[in-house]
Design a protein around this motif. Sequence first.
Motif, PDB file in Angstrom:
ATOM      1  N   ASP A   1      19.453 -25.049 -28.857  1.00 11.47           N
ATOM      2  CA  ASP A   1      19.285 -23.605 -29.024  1.00 11.47           C
ATOM      3  C   ASP A   1      17.953 -23.261 -29.690  1.00 11.47           C
ATOM      4  OD1 ASP A   1      19.798 -24.487 -31.578  1.00 11.47           O
ATOM      5  OD2 ASP A   1      21.389 -23.044 -31.998  1.00 11.47           O
ATOM      6  N   LYS A   2      17.011 -24.235 -29.746  1.00 12.14           N
ATOM      7  CA  LYS A   2      15.762 -23.986 -30.465  1.00 12.14           C
ATOM      8  C   LYS A   2      14.502 -24.173 -29.653  1.00 12.14           C
ATOM      9  CE  LYS A   2      17.866 -25.065 -34.756  1.00 12.14           C
ATOM     10  NZ  LYS A   2      17.694 -24.983 -36.099  1.00 12.14           N
ATOM     11  N   VAL A   3      14.551 -24.925 -28.573  1.00 11.72           N
ATOM     12  CA  VAL A   3      13.328 -25.254 -27.837  1.00 11.72           C
ATOM     13  C   VAL A   3      13.493 -24.898 -26.370  1.00 11.72           C
ATOM     14  CG1 VAL A   3      11.793 -27.128 -27.143  1.00 11.72           C
ATOM     15  CG2 VAL A   3      12.823 -27.167 -29.404  1.00 11.72           C
TER      16      VAL A   3
END
Length: 92
Positions: A49-51
Motif C-alpha cells: 500500500d506504499k509503492v
Amino acid sequence: EIGRKEYTWNGEPVALNAWHQDQVIDLPPDARVIASHPSCENAALVYGDKVWTVQAHPEFNDDVVLGLADTRGKGVVPDDRLQAARQIARPA
C-alpha cells in the motif's frame, strides 16, 4: 512505445505519454497491476500500500516527447512510430 497512449487504469481510460523500449514482462512477487495497455500489460504496478510504479512518463508533456522524437528517435525508433507520435502530439 512512444507518444500519447491510452492506458486502462483501474478500469478507466487515462492518456499518458510514453517513451520506452524496455518494460516489465513478468509480474514481480507482491505486485498488482493497476494499469495496462495492449502493448504494455504491466503498465503500472502497486506493491503493498506504499509503492507504485508506472511504465509511461506522466512527467513528459507533448513538447518533451516531440523533443525526444526529434533529437533521439531517428535511427532508434521506427519512422512510422515517430510519425504517429508527432501526429498525436501536434494534431493537424
